[in-house]
Design an enzyme around this catalytic site. Sequence first.
Site, PDB file in Angstrom:
ATOM      1  N   ASP A  16       0.775  -1.224   0.190  1.00  0.00           N
ATOM      2  CA  ASP A  16       0.000   0.045  -0.045  1.00  0.00           C
ATOM      3  C   ASP A  16       1.049   1.347  -0.017  1.00  0.00           C
ATOM      4  OD1 ASP A  16       0.876  -0.522   2.587  1.00  0.00           O
ATOM      5  OD2 ASP A  16      -0.902  -0.196   3.700  1.00  0.00           O
TER       6      ASP A  16
ATOM      7  N   ASP B 153       6.511   4.054   3.852  1.00  0.00           N
ATOM      8  CA  ASP B 153       6.874   5.330   4.649  1.00  0.00           C
ATOM      9  C   ASP B 153       8.461   5.139   4.746  1.00  0.00           C
ATOM     10  OD1 ASP B 153       6.741   7.427   6.464  1.00  0.00           O
ATOM     11  OD2 ASP B 153       5.194   6.647   7.580  1.00  0.00           O
TER      12      ASP B 153
ATOM     13  N   LYS C 139       6.432   7.753   0.278  1.00  0.00           N
ATOM     14  CA  LYS C 139       6.688   9.074   0.903  1.00  0.00           C
ATOM     15  C   LYS C 139       8.153   9.215   0.889  1.00  0.00           C
ATOM     16  CE  LYS C 139       3.116   8.650   4.331  1.00  0.00           C
ATOM     17  NZ  LYS C 139       2.827   8.689   5.791  1.00  0.00           N
TER      18      LYS C 139
ATOM     19  N   VAL D 114      -1.828   9.652   5.291  1.00  0.00           N
ATOM     20  CA  VAL D 114      -2.911   9.686   4.379  1.00  0.00           C
ATOM     21  C   VAL D 114      -3.889   8.423   4.764  1.00  0.00           C
ATOM     22  CG1 VAL D 114      -1.914  10.653   2.553  1.00  0.00           C
ATOM     23  CG2 VAL D 114      -1.611   8.456   2.895  1.00  0.00           C
TER      24      VAL D 114
ATOM     25  N   ARG E  27     -10.887   3.329   5.689  1.00  0.00           N
ATOM     26  CA  ARG E  27     -10.258   2.007   4.513  1.00  0.00           C
ATOM     27  C   ARG E  27     -11.122   2.226   3.378  1.00  0.00           C
ATOM     28  NH1 ARG E  27      -6.102  -0.887   6.534  1.00  0.00           N
ATOM     29  NH2 ARG E  27      -6.118  -1.688   8.618  1.00  0.00           N
TER      30      ARG E  27
HETATM   31  P1  IMP Z   1       7.129   1.670   7.278  1.00  0.00           P
HETATM   32  O1  IMP Z   1       7.773   0.544   7.638  1.00  0.00           O
HETATM   33  O2  IMP Z   1       7.568   3.101   7.737  1.00  0.00           O
HETATM   34  O3  IMP Z   1       7.560   2.050   5.519  1.00  0.00           O
HETATM   35  O4  IMP Z   1       5.493   1.799   7.085  1.00  0.00           O
HETATM   36  C1  IMP Z   1       4.836   0.869   6.081  1.00  0.00           C
HETATM   37  C2  IMP Z   1       3.389   0.679   6.809  1.00  0.00           C
HETATM   38  O5  IMP Z   1       3.107   1.762   7.655  1.00  0.00           O
HETATM   39  C3  IMP Z   1       2.320   0.592   5.643  1.00  0.00           C
HETATM   40  O6  IMP Z   1       2.277  -0.657   5.125  1.00  0.00           O
HETATM   41  C4  IMP Z   1       1.128   1.361   6.363  1.00  0.00           C
HETATM   42  O7  IMP Z   1       0.653   0.074   7.037  1.00  0.00           O
HETATM   43  C5  IMP Z   1       1.578   2.156   7.412  1.00  0.00           C
HETATM   44  N1  IMP Z   1       1.482   3.396   7.143  1.00  0.00           N
HETATM   45  C6  IMP Z   1       2.725   4.172   6.863  1.00  0.00           C
HETATM   46  N2  IMP Z   1       2.386   5.552   6.369  1.00  0.00           N
HETATM   47  C7  IMP Z   1       0.955   5.551   6.492  1.00  0.00           C
HETATM   48  C8  IMP Z   1      -0.225   6.448   6.172  1.00  0.00           C
HETATM   49  O8  IMP Z   1       0.383   7.638   5.854  1.00  0.00           O
HETATM   50  N3  IMP Z   1      -1.278   6.167   6.405  1.00  0.00           N
HETATM   51  C9  IMP Z   1      -1.727   4.960   6.738  1.00  0.00           C
HETATM   52  N4  IMP Z   1      -0.902   3.825   7.101  1.00  0.00           N
HETATM   53  C10 IMP Z   1       0.695   4.195   6.803  1.00  0.00           C
END
Ligand code: IMP
Length: 184
Positions: free
Chosen positions: A104, A107, A135, A157, A169
Amino acid sequence: MEPEDVGTELAEVLIDEQRLAQRVAQLAAAISEDYEGRPPLLVVVLKGAVMFLADLARAIPQSVEMDFMAVSSYGYGTASSGVVRILKDLDVDVRDRHVLLVEDIIDSGLTLSWLLRNLAARSPASLEVCALLRKRDALQVDVDIKYVGFDIPNAFVVGYGLDYAEQYRNLRCIGTLAPDRLPS
Ligand code: IMP
């Protein structure tokens, strides 16, 4: 759910339904071209990527297999810890398969980087990533993402599968939350 149904809790629509559909169709076309003659196994991380998967898979003009994983890295907070726990593992063996991980949102990239290490250890024939959102400014690790839907600003978001505390969702678009709804 339409943006109007969310009312003042939604600050801004970042990507509307039409732009989502157009970009998903482009990604599906690129994937079907790249995977001609070697059908991909779409590996999907629940739950955020479910809407994306449903649209992406239906736009691919060849039969694809799908399997699901559930991992936890956030709980109800919003900052990635990099500590990932498998809540549900894949049903199929990915050895010698062409695995396309459908995500999805990237981040920090910490969850993805952990998942890629985990899947690579299972000896797939190939392993690539298709992420709807990235991002860019938030990335903390260097991860190679072959297909990216949209690069977005570093804001929280919701919608099109993405939640805040399991809400929003089923919103048709992707948007940002009003400041008083924002996770602290
Ligand atoms: P990462 O490990 O920081 O890359 O986080 C990834 C996971 O965090 C994604 O698969 C989402 O489930 C959640 N996530 C990160 N940013 C957002 C956001 O802006 N909205 C909703 N879920 C997010």
